[in-house]
Design a protein around this motif. Structure first.
Motif, PDB file in Angstrom:
ATOM      1  N   MET A   1      -6.825  -0.252  12.748  1.00  0.00           N
ATOM      2  CA  MET A   1      -6.784   0.350  11.463  1.00  0.00           C
ATOM      3  C   MET A   1      -6.047   1.793  11.363  1.00  0.00           C
ATOM      4  SD  MET A   1      -8.423  -1.631   9.335  1.00  0.00           S
ATOM      5  CE  MET A   1      -9.208  -3.146   9.430  1.00  0.00           C
ATOM      6  N   VAL A   2      -5.548   1.971  10.277  1.00  0.00           N
ATOM      7  CA  VAL A   2      -4.667   3.486  10.309  1.00  0.00           C
ATOM      8  C   VAL A   2      -5.815   4.372  10.017  1.00  0.00           C
ATOM      9  CG1 VAL A   2      -3.119   4.879   8.680  1.00  0.00           C
ATOM     10  CG2 VAL A   2      -2.705   2.095   9.355  1.00  0.00           C
ATOM     11  N   ALA A   3      -5.270   5.361  10.576  1.00  0.00           N
ATOM     12  CA  ALA A   3      -6.346   6.845  11.102  1.00  0.00           C
ATOM     13  C   ALA A   3      -6.627   7.365   9.501  1.00  0.00           C
ATOM     14  CB  ALA A   3      -5.743   7.821  11.707  1.00  0.00           C
ATOM     15  N   ALA A   4      -7.958   7.589   9.339  1.00  0.00           N
ATOM     16  CA  ALA A   4      -8.479   8.176   8.107  1.00  0.00           C
ATOM     17  C   ALA A   4      -7.531   9.388   7.483  1.00  0.00           C
ATOM     18  CB  ALA A   4      -9.915   8.592   8.363  1.00  0.00           C
ATOM     19  N   GLY A   5      -7.082   9.029   6.291  1.00  0.00           N
ATOM     20  CA  GLY A   5      -6.618  10.008   5.601  1.00  0.00           C
ATOM     21  C   GLY A   5      -5.209   9.974   5.621  1.00  0.00           C
ATOM     22  N   GLU A   6      -4.682   8.797   6.630  1.00  0.00           N
ATOM     23  CA  GLU A   6      -3.324   8.607   6.927  1.00  0.00           C
ATOM     24  C   GLU A   6      -2.760   7.726   5.640  1.00  0.00           C
ATOM     25  OE1 GLU A   6      -0.395   6.767  10.128  1.00  0.00           O
ATOM     26  OE2 GLU A   6      -2.380   7.240  10.381  1.00  0.00           O
ATOM     27  N   ALA A   7      -1.655   8.073   4.976  1.00  0.00           N
ATOM     28  CA  ALA A   7      -0.970   7.381   3.926  1.00  0.00           C
ATOM     29  C   ALA A   7      -0.663   5.915   4.604  1.00  0.00           C
ATOM     30  CB  ALA A   7       0.063   8.098   3.410  1.00  0.00           C
TER      31      ALA A   7
ATOM     32  N   ARG B   1      -4.983  -8.801  20.381  1.00  0.00           N
ATOM     33  CA  ARG B   1      -6.134  -8.501  21.340  1.00  0.00           C
ATOM     34  C   ARG B   1      -7.492  -9.045  20.670  1.00  0.00           C
ATOM     35  NH1 ARG B   1      -4.670  -2.476  23.612  1.00  0.00           N
ATOM     36  NH2 ARG B   1      -2.866  -3.226  24.552  1.00  0.00           N
ATOM     37  N   GLU B   2      -7.942 -10.039  21.085  1.00  0.00           N
ATOM     38  CA  GLU B   2      -9.327 -10.782  20.633  1.00  0.00           C
ATOM     39  C   GLU B   2      -8.836 -10.953  19.123  1.00  0.00           C
ATOM     40  OE1 GLU B   2     -12.468  -8.458  21.360  1.00  0.00           O
ATOM     41  OE2 GLU B   2     -12.006  -7.991  23.323  1.00  0.00           O
ATOM     42  N   THR B   3      -9.521 -10.361  18.236  1.00  0.00           N
ATOM     43  CA  THR B   3      -9.517 -10.671  16.756  1.00  0.00           C
ATOM     44  C   THR B   3      -8.480  -9.669  15.897  1.00  0.00           C
ATOM     45  OG1 THR B   3     -11.167  -9.697  15.964  1.00  0.00           O
ATOM     46  CG2 THR B   3     -11.419 -11.964  16.561  1.00  0.00           C
ATOM     47  N   GLN B   4      -7.702  -8.965  16.739  1.00  0.00           N
ATOM     48  CA  GLN B   4      -6.945  -7.618  15.895  1.00  0.00           C
ATOM     49  C   GLN B   4      -5.592  -7.828  16.761  1.00  0.00           C
ATOM     50  OE1 GLN B   4      -8.980  -4.157  16.558  1.00  0.00           O
ATOM     51  NE2 GLN B   4     -10.056  -4.369  14.751  1.00  0.00           N
ATOM     52  N   TRP B   5      -4.502  -7.242  15.566  1.00  0.00           N
ATOM     53  CA  TRP B   5      -3.281  -7.081  16.092  1.00  0.00           C
ATOM     54  C   TRP B   5      -3.195  -5.418  16.446  1.00  0.00           C
ATOM     55  CZ3 TRP B   5       0.467 -10.775  16.348  1.00  0.00           C
ATOM     56  CH2 TRP B   5       0.037 -11.889  16.013  1.00  0.00           C
ATOM     57  N   VAL B   6      -2.387  -5.164  17.667  1.00  0.00           N
ATOM     58  CA  VAL B   6      -2.366  -3.745  18.064  1.00  0.00           C
ATOM     59  C   VAL B   6      -0.829  -3.425  18.191  1.00  0.00           C
ATOM     60  CG1 VAL B   6      -2.760  -2.426  20.037  1.00  0.00           C
ATOM     61  CG2 VAL B   6      -4.373  -4.178  19.297  1.00  0.00           C
ATOM     62  N   VAL B   7      -0.370  -2.229  17.557  1.00  0.00           N
ATOM     63  CA  VAL B   7       0.678  -1.620  17.837  1.00  0.00           C
ATOM     64  C   VAL B   7       0.567  -0.526  18.705  1.00  0.00           C
ATOM     65  CG1 VAL B   7       2.640  -0.583  16.577  1.00  0.00           C
ATOM     66  CG2 VAL B   7       1.514  -2.515  15.599  1.00  0.00           C
TER      67      VAL B   7
ATOM     68  N   TYR C   1       3.054   2.262  21.670  1.00  0.00           N
ATOM     69  CA  TYR C   1       4.186   2.696  22.496  1.00  0.00           C
ATOM     70  C   TYR C   1       4.162   2.535  23.997  1.00  0.00           C
ATOM     71  CZ  TYR C   1       8.752   4.726  23.746  1.00  0.00           C
ATOM     72  OH  TYR C   1       9.879   4.819  24.291  1.00  0.00           O
ATOM     73  N   SER C   2       4.852   1.588  24.618  1.00  0.00           N
ATOM     74  CA  SER C   2       4.705   1.674  26.002  1.00  0.00           C
ATOM     75  C   SER C   2       5.907   2.218  26.684  1.00  0.00           C
ATOM     76  CB  SER C   2       4.699   0.107  26.268  1.00  0.00           C
ATOM     77  OG  SER C   2       4.773  -0.399  27.731  1.00  0.00           O
ATOM     78  N   GLU C   3       5.051   3.005  27.824  1.00  0.00           N
ATOM     79  CA  GLU C   3       5.915   3.911  28.551  1.00  0.00           C
ATOM     80  C   GLU C   3       5.548   3.843  29.955  1.00  0.00           C
ATOM     81  OE1 GLU C   3       8.317   8.111  28.604  1.00  0.00           O
ATOM     82  OE2 GLU C   3       6.572   7.687  27.155  1.00  0.00           O
ATOM     83  N   ARG C   4       6.078   3.540  31.053  1.00  0.00           N
ATOM     84  CA  ARG C   4       5.755   3.186  32.249  1.00  0.00           C
ATOM     85  C   ARG C   4       4.406   2.767  32.438  1.00  0.00           C
ATOM     86  NH1 ARG C   4       7.722   9.064  34.650  1.00  0.00           N
ATOM     87  NH2 ARG C   4       9.689   8.989  33.658  1.00  0.00           N
ATOM     88  N   GLY C   5       4.103   1.539  31.573  1.00  0.00           N
ATOM     89  CA  GLY C   5       2.895   1.026  31.769  1.00  0.00           C
ATOM     90  C   GLY C   5       1.448   1.815  31.039  1.00  0.00           C
ATOM     91  N   LEU C   6       1.976   2.723  30.525  1.00  0.00           N
ATOM     92  CA  LEU C   6       0.801   3.322  29.541  1.00  0.00           C
ATOM     93  C   LEU C   6       1.162   3.213  27.943  1.00  0.00           C
ATOM     94  CD1 LEU C   6       0.875   6.838  31.347  1.00  0.00           C
ATOM     95  CD2 LEU C   6      -0.794   4.819  31.665  1.00  0.00           C
ATOM     96  N   GLU C   7      -0.001   3.187  27.451  1.00  0.00           N
ATOM     97  CA  GLU C   7      -0.064   2.771  26.026  1.00  0.00           C
ATOM     98  C   GLU C   7      -0.458   4.239  25.291  1.00  0.00           C
ATOM     99  OE1 GLU C   7      -2.851  -0.296  25.241  1.00  0.00           O
ATOM    100  OE2 GLU C   7      -1.929  -1.604  26.693  1.00  0.00           O
ATOM    101  N   SER C   8       0.482   4.559  24.095  1.00  0.00           N
ATOM    102  CA  SER C   8       0.130   5.570  23.518  1.00  0.00           C
ATOM    103  C   SER C   8       0.336   5.192  21.916  1.00  0.00           C
ATOM    104  CB  SER C   8       0.831   6.659  23.960  1.00  0.00           C
ATOM    105  OG  SER C   8       2.540   6.391  23.519  1.00  0.00           O
ATOM    106  N   GLY C   9      -0.377   5.926  21.160  1.00  0.00           N
ATOM    107  CA  GLY C   9      -0.370   5.910  19.798  1.00  0.00           C
ATOM    108  C   GLY C   9      -0.798   4.664  19.361  1.00  0.00           C
ATOM    109  N   ILE C  10      -1.716   3.974  19.877  1.00  0.00           N
ATOM    110  CA  ILE C  10      -2.415   2.654  19.619  1.00  0.00           C
ATOM    111  C   ILE C  10      -3.252   2.570  18.186  1.00  0.00           C
ATOM    112  CG2 ILE C  10      -4.118   1.073  20.539  1.00  0.00           C
ATOM    113  CD1 ILE C  10      -4.033   2.196  23.148  1.00  0.00           C
ATOM    114  N   ARG C  11      -2.507   1.495  17.423  1.00  0.00           N
ATOM    115  CA  ARG C  11      -3.168   1.562  16.304  1.00  0.00           C
ATOM    116  C   ARG C  11      -3.672  -0.020  15.932  1.00  0.00           C
ATOM    117  NH1 ARG C  11      -2.171   5.844  12.469  1.00  0.00           N
ATOM    118  NH2 ARG C  11      -1.293   7.260  13.862  1.00  0.00           N
ATOM    119  N   HIS C  12      -4.698  -0.314  15.509  1.00  0.00           N
ATOM    120  CA  HIS C  12      -5.338  -1.762  15.264  1.00  0.00           C
ATOM    121  C   HIS C  12      -5.457  -2.095  13.854  1.00  0.00           C
ATOM    122  CE1 HIS C  12      -7.270  -1.556  19.171  1.00  0.00           C
ATOM    123  NE2 HIS C  12      -7.388  -0.153  19.180  1.00  0.00           N
ATOM    124  N   PHE C  13      -5.041  -3.423  13.534  1.00  0.00           N
ATOM    125  CA  PHE C  13      -4.755  -3.889  12.277  1.00  0.00           C
ATOM    126  C   PHE C  13      -5.496  -5.231  12.205  1.00  0.00           C
ATOM    127  CE2 PHE C  13      -1.230  -1.243  13.156  1.00  0.00           C
ATOM    128  CZ  PHE C  13      -1.251  -0.345  11.958  1.00  0.00           C
TER     129      PHE C  13
END
Length: 90
Positions: free
Chosen positions: A1-7, A52-58, A60-72
């Motif tokens: 989900m988008v973070a609380a308070g984020e438009a 991933r399982e029952t959600q969609w994930v967005v 940024y992938s860099e050198r095998g690391l995931e940053s800014g993960i958001r679930h939808f």
């Protein structure tokens, strides 16, 4: 989900869900570099959309690391968010 308070991106409030084809057309129309994201396989140095399982994930992938993960809960919501973070000339 988008973070609380984020438009939410503007399109998320519309009734019609965004399809993968609509997303790709928007990428072409906005002249966004197609190397800046990946919808099918995880690559480094780009934004990735995957399930991933029952959600969609967005994230940024860099050198095998995931940053800014958001679930939808839907692919449409994830595509709309991904489009909102991509910029022309990435």
């Amino acid at each position: 989900m988008v973070a609380a308070g984020e438009a939410l991106p503007e399109r998320m409030s519309e009734e019609q869900p965004m399809t993968r084809d609509e997303f790709l057309e928007a990428i072409r129309t906005r002249k966004i570099d197609p190397r800046s994201f990946d919808l099918d396989h995880r690559r480094d140095e780009c934004h990735v959309l995957e399930t991933r399982e029952t959600q969609w994930v967005v994230f940024y992938s860099e050198r095998g690391l995931e940053s800014g993960i958001r679930h939808f809960p839907t692919q449409s919501d994830a595509l709309e968010y991904l489009l909102s973070v991509l910029r022309p000339g990435f």
